[in-house]
Design a protein around this motif. Structure first.
Motif: not given
Length: 275
Positions: A128-132, A136-140
């Protein structure tokens, strides 16, 4: 323990943890590997890692995900013998996992079964924090490891993924150097991941208790569900697992009308009748 939300996250021990499981849904499935790393005052001060023997054999589909085989866990300790040590390890820390609702939902089951008090932790989710904060290409987790140049180790192994999760948190905190308070991070995360929100055996919701009882007894039950083709009417289901999630708690169950496994949101279940 009360966490002072005005203080920096680095004022507290930070524990990143990860689980590998025998399936996707708590109750039906179990934790088969548990790993954690503790960080304090700029260095790693503790590690926790153990394989765990499940009550049922692992399936080929699940083994393909994490590479943990039945032979590897055959002589592993049981979760009931490790959960106290794990709770001691994480207590009074800022606790973080990647997709934390998944891991918290699995770990709380053995905690409740053992009759332990819930750990005193401040819970965060690096996904959740990295999405904000991170582009990046995705947050997996594996994508973040690759694109951020992190130390990855073995993918889908608990300790290595826990350490990678901690590195993701560090990269996120670099984006907010002016204010790394718990309150700021909580505002970025936006969702409350407190242990109380994941209770199943000690839930105050009688509906959840009834559903969990049916799962443990592997019973078919009748529910009245506000959705689908039989909206407002009783339908038979056989529940297998429960997911408590900030986006909506649900059970995974086989519908007795078409015998397909489906997701049923608990807030839409108006009645539960044990047969």
């Amino acid at each position: 323990m009360t966490f002072d939300l005005k203080r920096s996250i680095y004022d507290y021990p930070i524990v990143a943890f990860d689980t590998e499981t025998s399936g996707a849904y708590p109750i039906e499935s179990e934790v088969i590997e548990l790993g954690a790393v503790k960080w304090l005052n700029g260095e790693i001060v503790g590690k926790f890692q153990t394989l765990l023997k499940p009550s049922k054999l692992l399936t080929p589909d699940n083994i393909r995900i994490h590479g943990i085989t039945n032979e590897m866990v055959a002589s592993a300790p049981l979760m009931k013998d490790q959960i106290i040590g794990f709770c001691d390890f994480i207590d009074q820390s800022v606790l973080i996992a990647h997709h934390a609702p998944f891991d918290l939902g699995f770990v709380i089951v053995p905690i409740e079964k053992a009759g332990l008090r819930l750990p005193q932790t401040f819970n965060l989710c690096s996904s959740l924090i990295s999405r904000a904060l991170l582009t990046t290409t995705n947050h997996k987790l594996q994508t973040l490891i690759k694109e951020l140049g992190l130390t990855g180790g073995a993918a889908h192994r608990a300790y290595d993924d826990a350490y990678a999760c901690f590195q993701v948190l560090q990269k996120c905190l670099e984006k907010i150097p002016e204010d790394q308070s718990l309150q700021r991070i909580l505002n970025i995360q936006k969702k409350d991941l407190a242990w109380n929100n994941y209770r199943v055996y000690s839930s105050q919701d009688q509906k959840i208790l009834s559903l969990v009882k049916a799962m443990e007894q592997e019973k078919t039950i009748h529910i009245v569900y506000e959705g689908g083709q039989t909206k407002g009417k009783a339908r038979p289901i056989k529940p297998f697992g429960i997911v408590r999630n900030p986006d909506g708690d649900y059970i995974h169950a086989e519908c007795g009308l078409d015998f397909q496994r489906k997701r049923f949101y608990i807030e839409k279940i108006k009645e539960v009748e044990l047969l």
